[in-house]
Motif scaffolding. Sequence first.
Motif, PDB file in Angstrom:
ATOM      1  N   GLU A 348     -61.503  -1.617  28.190  1.00 41.40           N
ATOM      2  CA  GLU A 348     -61.621  -2.977  27.658  1.00 41.40           C
ATOM      3  C   GLU A 348     -62.565  -3.815  28.517  1.00 41.40           C
ATOM      4  O   GLU A 348     -63.348  -4.616  27.994  1.00 41.40           O
ATOM      5  CB  GLU A 348     -60.236  -3.634  27.603  1.00 41.40           C
ATOM      6  N   ALA A 349     -62.490  -3.606  29.837  1.00 46.45           N
ATOM      7  CA  ALA A 349     -63.423  -4.306  30.727  1.00 46.45           C
ATOM      8  C   ALA A 349     -64.854  -3.871  30.462  1.00 46.45           C
ATOM      9  O   ALA A 349     -65.783  -4.693  30.505  1.00 46.45           O
ATOM     10  CB  ALA A 349     -63.047  -4.032  32.183  1.00 46.45           C
ATOM     11  N   SER A 350     -65.044  -2.594  30.137  1.00 50.08           N
ATOM     12  CA  SER A 350     -66.382  -2.099  29.810  1.00 50.08           C
ATOM     13  C   SER A 350     -66.917  -2.772  28.548  1.00 50.08           C
ATOM     14  O   SER A 350     -68.103  -3.107  28.465  1.00 50.08           O
ATOM     15  CB  SER A 350     -66.347  -0.581  29.626  1.00 50.08           C
ATOM     16  N   ARG A 351     -66.057  -2.969  27.559  1.00 50.47           N
ATOM     17  CA  ARG A 351     -66.493  -3.655  26.335  1.00 50.47           C
ATOM     18  C   ARG A 351     -66.880  -5.096  26.639  1.00 50.47           C
ATOM     19  O   ARG A 351     -67.882  -5.604  26.118  1.00 50.47           O
ATOM     20  CB  ARG A 351     -65.381  -3.613  25.285  1.00 50.47           C
ATOM     21  N   ALA A 352     -66.075  -5.758  27.464  1.00 49.22           N
ATOM     22  CA  ALA A 352     -66.381  -7.145  27.814  1.00 49.22           C
ATOM     23  C   ALA A 352     -67.710  -7.248  28.550  1.00 49.22           C
ATOM     24  O   ALA A 352     -68.545  -8.112  28.244  1.00 49.22           O
ATOM     25  CB  ALA A 352     -65.254  -7.725  28.667  1.00 49.22           C
ATOM     26  N   ILE A 353     -67.927  -6.357  29.516  1.00 56.38           N
ATOM     27  CA  ILE A 353     -69.195  -6.365  30.258  1.00 56.38           C
ATOM     28  C   ILE A 353     -70.353  -6.004  29.343  1.00 56.38           C
ATOM     29  O   ILE A 353     -71.469  -6.514  29.478  1.00 56.38           O
ATOM     30  CB  ILE A 353     -69.107  -5.404  31.459  1.00 56.38           C
ATOM     31  N   GLY A 354     -70.097  -5.117  28.374  1.00 58.16           N
ATOM     32  CA  GLY A 354     -71.139  -4.758  27.415  1.00 58.16           C
ATOM     33  C   GLY A 354     -71.621  -5.950  26.603  1.00 58.16           C
ATOM     34  O   GLY A 354     -72.798  -6.030  26.231  1.00 58.16           O
ATOM     35  N   HIS A 355     -70.724  -6.905  26.309  1.00 62.25           N
ATOM     36  CA  HIS A 355     -71.112  -8.112  25.580  1.00 62.25           C
ATOM     37  C   HIS A 355     -71.687  -9.182  26.507  1.00 62.25           C
ATOM     38  O   HIS A 355     -72.298 -10.146  26.033  1.00 62.25           O
ATOM     39  CB  HIS A 355     -69.903  -8.689  24.831  1.00 62.25           C
ATOM     40  N   ILE A 356     -71.464  -9.035  27.841  1.00 64.90           N
ATOM     41  CA  ILE A 356     -71.980 -10.015  28.819  1.00 64.90           C
ATOM     42  C   ILE A 356     -72.713  -9.229  29.909  1.00 64.90           C
ATOM     43  O   ILE A 356     -72.287  -9.187  31.076  1.00 64.90           O
ATOM     44  CB  ILE A 356     -70.832 -10.867  29.416  1.00 64.90           C
ATOM     45  N   ALA A 468     -64.881 -15.216  35.792  1.00 66.64           N
ATOM     46  CA  ALA A 468     -63.591 -15.327  35.108  1.00 66.64           C
ATOM     47  C   ALA A 468     -63.724 -16.120  33.816  1.00 66.64           C
ATOM     48  O   ALA A 468     -63.151 -15.749  32.779  1.00 66.64           O
ATOM     49  CB  ALA A 468     -62.562 -15.990  36.032  1.00 66.64           C
ATOM     50  N   GLY A 469     -64.494 -17.216  33.854  1.00 64.03           N
ATOM     51  CA  GLY A 469     -64.691 -18.005  32.636  1.00 64.03           C
ATOM     52  C   GLY A 469     -65.418 -17.240  31.552  1.00 64.03           C
ATOM     53  O   GLY A 469     -65.081 -17.345  30.359  1.00 64.03           O
ATOM     54  N   ALA A 470     -66.409 -16.440  31.964  1.00 70.35           N
ATOM     55  CA  ALA A 470     -67.168 -15.663  30.973  1.00 70.35           C
ATOM     56  C   ALA A 470     -66.280 -14.593  30.329  1.00 70.35           C
ATOM     57  O   ALA A 470     -66.292 -14.419  29.099  1.00 70.35           O
ATOM     58  CB  ALA A 470     -68.378 -15.018  31.648  1.00 70.35           C
ATOM     59  N   PHE A 471     -65.509 -13.878  31.133  1.00 67.56           N
ATOM     60  CA  PHE A 471     -64.665 -12.814  30.582  1.00 67.56           C
ATOM     61  C   PHE A 471     -63.473 -13.378  29.811  1.00 67.56           C
ATOM     62  O   PHE A 471     -62.984 -12.744  28.864  1.00 67.56           O
ATOM     63  CB  PHE A 471     -64.195 -11.891  31.702  1.00 67.56           C
ATOM     64  N   THR A 665     -59.175 -10.743  35.291  1.00 71.21           N
ATOM     65  CA  THR A 665     -59.169 -11.807  34.282  1.00 71.21           C
ATOM     66  C   THR A 665     -58.491 -11.344  33.001  1.00 71.21           C
ATOM     67  O   THR A 665     -57.637 -12.054  32.436  1.00 71.21           O
ATOM     68  CB  THR A 665     -60.608 -12.260  33.980  1.00 71.21           C
ATOM     69  N   LEU A 666     -58.855 -10.158  32.533  1.00 76.95           N
ATOM     70  CA  LEU A 666     -58.243  -9.637  31.311  1.00 76.95           C
ATOM     71  C   LEU A 666     -56.742  -9.413  31.499  1.00 76.95           C
ATOM     72  O   LEU A 666     -55.956  -9.616  30.563  1.00 76.95           O
ATOM     73  CB  LEU A 666     -58.918  -8.320  30.905  1.00 76.95           C
ATOM     74  N   PHE A 667     -56.353  -9.016  32.703  1.00 79.41           N
ATOM     75  CA  PHE A 667     -54.929  -8.790  32.954  1.00 79.41           C
ATOM     76  C   PHE A 667     -54.135 -10.094  32.873  1.00 79.41           C
ATOM     77  O   PHE A 667     -53.061 -10.144  32.253  1.00 79.41           O
ATOM     78  CB  PHE A 667     -54.744  -8.136  34.328  1.00 79.41           C
ATOM     79  N   ARG A 683     -48.614 -15.593  14.719  1.00 76.67           N
ATOM     80  CA  ARG A 683     -49.020 -15.708  16.128  1.00 76.67           C
ATOM     81  C   ARG A 683     -49.525 -14.346  16.616  1.00 76.67           C
ATOM     82  O   ARG A 683     -48.868 -13.646  17.388  1.00 76.67           O
ATOM     83  CB  ARG A 683     -47.851 -16.186  16.980  1.00 76.67           C
ATOM     84  N   PRO A 684     -50.689 -13.932  16.153  1.00 82.47           N
ATOM     85  CA  PRO A 684     -51.215 -12.606  16.514  1.00 82.47           C
ATOM     86  C   PRO A 684     -51.706 -12.582  17.960  1.00 82.47           C
ATOM     87  O   PRO A 684     -52.041 -13.605  18.550  1.00 82.47           O
ATOM     88  CB  PRO A 684     -52.378 -12.416  15.539  1.00 82.47           C
ATOM     89  N   TYR A 685     -51.734 -11.365  18.497  1.00 83.11           N
ATOM     90  CA  TYR A 685     -52.283 -11.193  19.840  1.00 83.11           C
ATOM     91  C   TYR A 685     -53.804 -11.313  19.798  1.00 83.11           C
ATOM     92  O   TYR A 685     -54.448 -10.975  18.805  1.00 83.11           O
ATOM     93  CB  TYR A 685     -51.914  -9.817  20.408  1.00 83.11           C
ATOM     94  N   TYR A 686     -54.381 -11.795  20.903  1.00 86.80           N
ATOM     95  CA  TYR A 686     -55.839 -11.861  21.008  1.00 86.80           C
ATOM     96  C   TYR A 686     -56.424 -10.572  21.582  1.00 86.80           C
ATOM     97  O   TYR A 686     -57.623 -10.355  21.496  1.00 86.80           O
ATOM     98  CB  TYR A 686     -56.250 -13.047  21.891  1.00 86.80           C
ATOM     99  N   MET A 687     -55.584  -9.736  22.177  1.00 83.91           N
ATOM    100  CA  MET A 687     -56.094  -8.472  22.716  1.00 83.91           C
ATOM    101  C   MET A 687     -56.476  -7.536  21.568  1.00 83.91           C
ATOM    102  O   MET A 687     -55.983  -7.672  20.443  1.00 83.91           O
ATOM    103  CB  MET A 687     -55.031  -7.819  23.613  1.00 83.91           C
ATOM    104  N   SER A 688     -57.355  -6.582  21.898  1.00 80.10           N
ATOM    105  CA  SER A 688     -57.795  -5.649  20.874  1.00 80.10           C
ATOM    106  C   SER A 688     -56.647  -4.719  20.496  1.00 80.10           C
ATOM    107  O   SER A 688     -55.743  -4.475  21.305  1.00 80.10           O
ATOM    108  CB  SER A 688     -58.982  -4.831  21.393  1.00 80.10           C
TER     109      SER A 688
END
Length: 710
Positions: A348-356, A468-471, A665-667, A683-688
């Motif tokens: 999941e961190a890899s996906r986040a970094i891939g978008h940023i 942290a703000g970006a992720f 940050t994701l944790f 109230r759905p989760y925001y996580m993938s």
Amino acid sequence: PVKEESHDGCIPLNPFAFSFRGCTDIICCILLLVAIVGYIAVGVVAWTQGDPRKVIYPTDSRGQFCGQAGTPNENKPFLFYFNIVKCASPLVLLEFQCPTTQICVEKCPDRYLTYLQASTGGAASEELKYYEQFCVPEFKNRKKVSDAPEVLKDDLCPAMLTPSKPLARRCLPAVSSKKGVIMVGNKTTFNDGKGHERNVTELLEGAKKANVVLEARQVAMKIFEDYTVSWYWIIIGLVISMVVSLIFIVLLRFLAGIMVWVMIVLVILVLGYGIFHCYMEYAQLKGQAGSDVSLKELGFQTDLRVYLHLKQTWLAFMIILCIVEVVIILLLIFLRKRILIAIALIKEASRAIGHIMTSLLFPLCTFFLVCLCIAYWASTAVFLSTSNEAVYKVFNETECIYARTTCNPETFNTSNVTKVCPSARCLFAFYGGESTYHKYLIIFQIYNVFMFFWLANFVIALGQVTLAGAFASYYWAFKKPDDMPAFPLFSSFGRALRYHTGSLAFGSLILAIVQVIRVMLEYLDHRLKAADNKCAKFFLTCLKCCFWCLEKFIKFLNRNAYIMIAIYGTNFCTSARNAFFLLMRNIVRVAVLDKVTDFLLFLGKLLIVGSVGILAFFFFTQRIKVIQDTAPPLNYYWVPILTVVVGSYLIAHGFFSVYAMCVDTLFLCFCEDLERNDGSPERPYYMSPALSEILLKGSLESSKSAESQE
């Protein structure tokens, strides 16, 4: 999309709302700005008062450089100490000066001689003419040279001369050893010129202290030579480290699971090869002459190649590597089930970094700012340390109104002091100064250290809250990446500076205070080493341990507080409290997910640093036969190797720190998501979905396991 807060005051389901932000901890922001202005003022004053050439080139008691063209000392390149024994004072390490009169001379003395002996033959004697070159210039204007007590009282000549040799343009005792007996000029004792016989070891003690800076300078020159012939190979090694780190990060983005297992296997293999290599070197040294010498008997040697010829060195390396290997294998066996959960978080961190992707380059900005802080601190410290001056005071045996007042030896004879007090003398007193600046010099040094820690911690905090703000903007985007800001990293950086400079200053201030206290404790520990007070040493050791633990805890708390600041925009204290209690409510998940992930990322850094370090070792020690002649000749081969290893670690740490901050940050966002949402359609989760499936299942199993153990 950001869900607005309802009119009844309920907390929004998505806490990442920019519209509710305001400036936090304004007082700390103002305090930081005032402190920076004061720091600049201290630097400007230090640069106008100090002279860094004093660290390198010798100067006499009047501040004149020895051997400098266009001065009276142009043909006098060596510095002579009137009483080298006084150089045993700790002041020489703090002020770069010995508390004794110093003059520039054409050559160093080559014999034992006291002033009493030299003056016995009268003004025309050859011994006195030889002695005159080691006296101050005013001595030649005296009519009576036989009045030895008055000459020595006025500090016009040294009480004694000892055989000396120039070392780094300083005259230091010519030391020799015969059958283990230390001698200076083939003698074990000397006459101090005052009728007392003293041991030459007292000369050595003073010479050692005076020679501390000089030996460091010689080693520094050899290190500089090594850098001049190997700098391009060092750059190549660092480029290789950067390329390997970048390739590793890119592969981690697409093949996280495979790369983690490959990384684990390679780390075990690299450590295993290290153990094998150490054993082979140890076996080859068996029976060789001199290889049985212990490290304690050898002592410290600047040429580290000497240690490689000892069996004990390779045995120590082999034991250390075996312990590391066993610890890692045991941890992997114990955490085998948790690794799968950690891999999901890394994916999941890899996906986040891939978008940023710009986040991978952001550590360069932080690194540049930290280097700027280090450069300013180091230059200011040098200028402050070299701003001491020789202070002369009026000395008189009878009562005089000018006694103990500051004087100028060059204009003293024409001043009004000699008219009022004819027997008064202007003599060297100490190094320092009596101006307001010199009185508060130690305060400026402490302030310089304190501001360095504060600014360095602030820069690091700014980098952490920006990432942290970006992720967080990635996690709290319901439709990824459509709901993310156009430039998440720059948007987060702008928010941090605009709204939260005060909060970052507050957190870094607390950490800086603890670090300064630790520095003071280390200084006290150094001063107490010679003392035989076991109670004080024990108490000091306990304090050092407590403040070390406190610093680690504050760093951990600050890091998570900055994440909460990036998410909520609250002040530092509120964010720190919320982060702490959030982690305590999810302590099992912290142990299972966050720390296991940190361990895996550490193995990645260890793999990169170990691989590049082994390659650098074989290259610079000319053990690769194909390119054996390519390696440059070196004074200390450990200089480029250590540079490459440290540089590789910093580069790998820079890349992996982005991953570590993303995971943290994701944790925290994951923990917030679990508490604020329940996964229902309302109230759905925001996580993938993939992350929720593994993390929720894994954390549930971990909770049950913890409960069963209880």
